[in-house]
Design a protein around this motif. Structure first.
Motif, PDB file in Angstrom:
ATOM      1  N   GLY A   1     -21.563  52.089 -15.620  1.00 38.38           N
ATOM      2  CA  GLY A   1     -20.518  52.930 -16.204  1.00 38.38           C
ATOM      3  C   GLY A   1     -19.211  52.196 -16.439  1.00 38.38           C
ATOM      4  N   ASP A   2     -18.892  51.220 -15.583  1.00 40.22           N
ATOM      5  CA  ASP A   2     -17.664  50.433 -15.746  1.00 40.22           C
ATOM      6  C   ASP A   2     -17.832  49.323 -16.773  1.00 40.22           C
ATOM      7  OD1 ASP A   2     -16.461  51.964 -13.782  1.00 40.22           O
ATOM      8  OD2 ASP A   2     -16.886  50.523 -12.181  1.00 40.22           O
ATOM      9  N   ALA A   3     -19.062  48.876 -16.993  1.00 41.90           N
ATOM     10  CA  ALA A   3     -19.320  47.724 -17.852  1.00 41.90           C
ATOM     11  C   ALA A   3     -19.792  48.094 -19.250  1.00 41.90           C
ATOM     12  CB  ALA A   3     -20.373  46.833 -17.191  1.00 41.90           C
ATOM     13  N   LYS A   4     -20.148  49.341 -19.474  1.00 49.11           N
ATOM     14  CA  LYS A   4     -20.788  49.711 -20.743  1.00 49.11           C
ATOM     15  C   LYS A   4     -19.821  49.697 -21.924  1.00 49.11           C
ATOM     16  CE  LYS A   4     -20.212  54.704 -20.456  1.00 49.11           C
ATOM     17  NZ  LYS A   4     -20.871  55.993 -20.434  1.00 49.11           N
ATOM     18  N   PHE A   5     -20.410  49.485 -23.080  1.00 54.24           N
ATOM     19  CA  PHE A   5     -19.701  49.575 -24.356  1.00 54.24           C
ATOM     20  C   PHE A   5     -20.695  50.064 -25.392  1.00 54.24           C
ATOM     21  CE2 PHE A   5     -21.426  45.352 -23.976  1.00 54.24           C
ATOM     22  CZ  PHE A   5     -21.994  45.098 -25.207  1.00 54.24           C
ATOM     23  N   THR A   6     -20.188  50.668 -26.448  1.00 53.98           N
ATOM     24  CA  THR A   6     -21.049  51.170 -27.511  1.00 53.98           C
ATOM     25  C   THR A   6     -21.135  50.128 -28.608  1.00 53.98           C
ATOM     26  OG1 THR A   6     -20.446  53.449 -27.011  1.00 53.98           O
ATOM     27  CG2 THR A   6     -21.410  53.036 -29.173  1.00 53.98           C
ATOM     28  N   LEU A   7     -22.349  49.798 -28.973  1.00 49.86           N
ATOM     29  CA  LEU A   7     -22.601  48.818 -30.021  1.00 49.86           C
ATOM     30  C   LEU A   7     -23.100  49.565 -31.247  1.00 49.86           C
ATOM     31  CD1 LEU A   7     -22.655  45.720 -30.440  1.00 49.86           C
ATOM     32  CD2 LEU A   7     -25.070  45.804 -29.838  1.00 49.86           C
ATOM     33  N   ASN A   8     -22.278  49.580 -32.307  1.00 49.38           N
ATOM     34  CA  ASN A   8     -22.705  50.246 -33.534  1.00 49.38           C
ATOM     35  C   ASN A   8     -22.436  49.411 -34.787  1.00 49.38           C
ATOM     36  OD1 ASN A   8     -19.954  50.564 -33.723  1.00 49.38           O
ATOM     37  ND2 ASN A   8     -19.976  52.712 -33.189  1.00 49.38           N
ATOM     38  N   GLU A   9     -21.953  48.177 -34.571  1.00 49.49           N
ATOM     39  CA  GLU A   9     -21.739  47.228 -35.655  1.00 49.49           C
ATOM     40  C   GLU A   9     -21.685  45.830 -35.051  1.00 49.49           C
ATOM     41  OE1 GLU A   9     -17.990  48.166 -37.448  1.00 49.49           O
ATOM     42  OE2 GLU A   9     -16.858  47.709 -35.659  1.00 49.49           O
ATOM     43  N   ASP A  10     -21.745  44.804 -35.895  1.00 50.56           N
ATOM     44  CA  ASP A  10     -21.628  43.446 -35.390  1.00 50.56           C
ATOM     45  C   ASP A  10     -20.353  43.342 -34.558  1.00 50.56           C
ATOM     46  OD1 ASP A  10     -23.926  42.865 -36.750  1.00 50.56           O
ATOM     47  OD2 ASP A  10     -22.971  41.656 -38.301  1.00 50.56           O
ATOM     48  N   THR A  11     -20.466  42.757 -33.375  1.00 49.58           N
ATOM     49  CA  THR A  11     -19.374  42.780 -32.406  1.00 49.58           C
ATOM     50  C   THR A  11     -19.209  41.426 -31.732  1.00 49.58           C
ATOM     51  OG1 THR A  11     -19.788  45.126 -31.970  1.00 49.58           O
ATOM     52  CG2 THR A  11     -18.524  43.943 -30.314  1.00 49.58           C
ATOM     53  N   GLU A  12     -17.964  41.081 -31.431  1.00 52.71           N
ATOM     54  CA  GLU A  12     -17.655  39.900 -30.644  1.00 52.71           C
ATOM     55  C   GLU A  12     -16.910  40.338 -29.402  1.00 52.71           C
ATOM     56  OE1 GLU A  12     -15.665  36.784 -32.780  1.00 52.71           O
ATOM     57  OE2 GLU A  12     -17.008  36.965 -34.503  1.00 52.71           O
ATOM     58  N   LEU A  13     -17.403  39.887 -28.233  1.00 50.89           N
ATOM     59  CA  LEU A  13     -16.776  40.215 -26.950  1.00 50.89           C
ATOM     60  C   LEU A  13     -16.313  38.936 -26.280  1.00 50.89           C
ATOM     61  CD1 LEU A  13     -19.260  42.674 -25.174  1.00 50.89           C
ATOM     62  CD2 LEU A  13     -17.126  43.264 -26.295  1.00 50.89           C
ATOM     63  N   LYS A  14     -15.208  39.026 -25.542  1.00 49.00           N
ATOM     64  CA  LYS A  14     -14.775  37.946 -24.657  1.00 49.00           C
ATOM     65  C   LYS A  14     -14.827  38.490 -23.244  1.00 49.00           C
ATOM     66  CE  LYS A  14     -11.960  35.155 -27.642  1.00 49.00           C
ATOM     67  NZ  LYS A  14     -10.678  34.560 -27.913  1.00 49.00           N
ATOM     68  N   ILE A  15     -15.454  37.734 -22.376  1.00 54.06           N
ATOM     69  CA  ILE A  15     -15.518  38.109 -20.964  1.00 54.06           C
ATOM     70  C   ILE A  15     -14.942  36.948 -20.175  1.00 54.06           C
ATOM     71  CG2 ILE A  15     -17.011  38.722 -19.025  1.00 54.06           C
ATOM     72  CD1 ILE A  15     -18.989  39.872 -21.032  1.00 54.06           C
ATOM     73  N   ARG A  16     -13.867  37.229 -19.445  1.00 53.69           N
ATOM     74  CA  ARG A  16     -13.231  36.208 -18.622  1.00 53.69           C
ATOM     75  C   ARG A  16     -13.810  36.245 -17.220  1.00 53.69           C
ATOM     76  NH1 ARG A  16      -9.045  33.910 -20.962  1.00 53.69           N
ATOM     77  NH2 ARG A  16      -8.090  33.293 -19.020  1.00 53.69           N
ATOM     78  N   LEU A  17     -14.007  35.066 -16.650  1.00 51.63           N
ATOM     79  CA  LEU A  17     -14.504  34.981 -15.266  1.00 51.63           C
ATOM     80  C   LEU A  17     -13.349  35.022 -14.288  1.00 51.63           C
ATOM     81  CD1 LEU A  17     -17.267  32.271 -15.624  1.00 51.63           C
ATOM     82  CD2 LEU A  17     -17.492  34.727 -15.743  1.00 51.63           C
TER      83      LEU A  17
ATOM     84  N   ALA B   1     -18.257  28.965 -23.306  1.00 51.82           N
ATOM     85  CA  ALA B   1     -19.692  29.195 -23.539  1.00 51.82           C
ATOM     86  C   ALA B   1     -19.851  30.446 -24.396  1.00 51.82           C
ATOM     87  CB  ALA B   1     -20.429  29.357 -22.217  1.00 51.82           C
ATOM     88  N   THR B   2     -20.731  30.375 -25.382  1.00 49.22           N
ATOM     89  CA  THR B   2     -20.953  31.503 -26.289  1.00 49.22           C
ATOM     90  C   THR B   2     -22.442  31.760 -26.443  1.00 49.22           C
ATOM     91  OG1 THR B   2     -18.928  30.996 -27.512  1.00 49.22           O
ATOM     92  CG2 THR B   2     -20.542  32.390 -28.621  1.00 49.22           C
ATOM     93  N   ALA B   3     -22.822  33.033 -26.343  1.00 47.04           N
ATOM     94  CA  ALA B   3     -24.208  33.454 -26.573  1.00 47.04           C
ATOM     95  C   ALA B   3     -24.214  34.496 -27.685  1.00 47.04           C
ATOM     96  CB  ALA B   3     -24.813  34.047 -25.308  1.00 47.04           C
ATOM     97  N   THR B   4     -25.240  34.436 -28.522  1.00 46.93           N
ATOM     98  CA  THR B   4     -25.385  35.396 -29.613  1.00 46.93           C
ATOM     99  C   THR B   4     -26.722  36.112 -29.461  1.00 46.93           C
ATOM    100  OG1 THR B   4     -24.051  34.016 -31.074  1.00 46.93           O
ATOM    101  CG2 THR B   4     -25.441  35.677 -32.117  1.00 46.93           C
ATOM    102  N   PHE B   5     -26.647  37.431 -29.511  1.00 44.71           N
ATOM    103  CA  PHE B   5     -27.844  38.278 -29.449  1.00 44.71           C
ATOM    104  C   PHE B   5     -27.993  38.950 -30.810  1.00 44.71           C
ATOM    105  CE2 PHE B   5     -26.071  38.105 -25.157  1.00 44.71           C
ATOM    106  CZ  PHE B   5     -27.162  37.607 -24.448  1.00 44.71           C
ATOM    107  N   GLU B   6     -29.139  38.773 -31.424  1.00 44.86           N
ATOM    108  CA  GLU B   6     -29.357  39.301 -32.775  1.00 44.86           C
ATOM    109  C   GLU B   6     -30.423  40.386 -32.776  1.00 44.86           C
ATOM    110  OE1 GLU B   6     -30.373  35.602 -34.694  1.00 44.86           O
ATOM    111  OE2 GLU B   6     -28.300  35.337 -35.379  1.00 44.86           O
ATOM    112  N   ASN B   7     -30.466  41.118 -33.869  1.00 50.81           N
ATOM    113  CA  ASN B   7     -31.476  42.161 -34.102  1.00 50.81           C
ATOM    114  C   ASN B   7     -31.428  43.262 -33.048  1.00 50.81           C
ATOM    115  OD1 ASN B   7     -32.476  40.755 -36.383  1.00 50.81           O
ATOM    116  ND2 ASN B   7     -33.647  39.436 -35.022  1.00 50.81           N
ATOM    117  N   LEU B   8     -30.237  43.651 -32.659  1.00 46.85           N
ATOM    118  CA  LEU B   8     -30.065  44.722 -31.681  1.00 46.85           C
ATOM    119  C   LEU B   8     -29.956  46.064 -32.382  1.00 46.85           C
ATOM    120  CD1 LEU B   8     -27.394  42.978 -29.426  1.00 46.85           C
ATOM    121  CD2 LEU B   8     -29.860  43.164 -29.013  1.00 46.85           C
ATOM    122  N   GLU B   9     -30.337  47.102 -31.673  1.00 44.35           N
ATOM    123  CA  GLU B   9     -30.188  48.458 -32.182  1.00 44.35           C
ATOM    124  C   GLU B   9     -28.874  49.040 -31.676  1.00 44.35           C
ATOM    125  OE1 GLU B   9     -33.597  50.771 -31.141  1.00 44.35           O
ATOM    126  OE2 GLU B   9     -34.989  49.336 -32.016  1.00 44.35           O
TER     127      GLU B   9
END
Length: 135
Positions: free
Chosen positions: A119-135, A67-75
């Motif tokens: 604090g354990d889940a955060k990441f810095t978004l400063n460019e277009d990014t692709e993440l994989k999250i395993r269940l 499953a893939t979700a895309t979030f656009e127009n983020l700051e």
């Protein structure tokens, strides 16, 4: 007339620069245990994480365990993603004997006993990014 053309040109170039500042985040779950239900993605800041409505959310069909979700127009900023395999499509986590009955995880992948922590889940978004999250 030259003044009007100059103003219009400046406004259009300012708009194009403003559009360039937005970021796209694509989050993929590659290992759903089944295609049943849907994958629910929740994009949060520290202020919204496990407290209020997320910054953005998406419910996505699962196909072949992916499953893939895309979030656009983020700051730019710090975000965290919560992902839930919502087996029954009720848009919330179900519990059995006080424990989650559906698979979930957060960005960063650090799951401990108790609810997830920003604090354990955060990441810095400063460019277009692709993440994989395993269940």
């Amino acid at each position: 007339m030259k003044t009007i053309i100059t103003i219009i040109t400046l406004l259009l170039s300012a708009l194009s620069f403003a559009q360039d500042d937005t970021i796209t985040l694509t989050v993929t779950v590659p290992n759903a245990t089944s295609d049943k239900g849907e994958m629910v993605f929740s994009l949060n800041t520290e202020e919204t994480f496990m407290k209020t409505a997320p910054v953005a959310s998406a419910a996505v069909v699962i196909k072949d365990g992916v499953a893939t979700a895309t979030f656009e127009n983020l700051e730019q900023g710090e975000y965290a993603v919560i992902v839930l395999h919502d087996l029954n499509g009720n848009q919330r986590m179900d519990f059995k004997d006080g424990m989650p009955a559906e698979n979930y995880n957060v960005s960063g992948g650090q799951m401990s006993f108790g609810p997830p922590v920003f604090g354990d889940a955060k990441f810095t978004l400063n460019e277009d990014t692709e993440l994989k999250i395993r269940l």
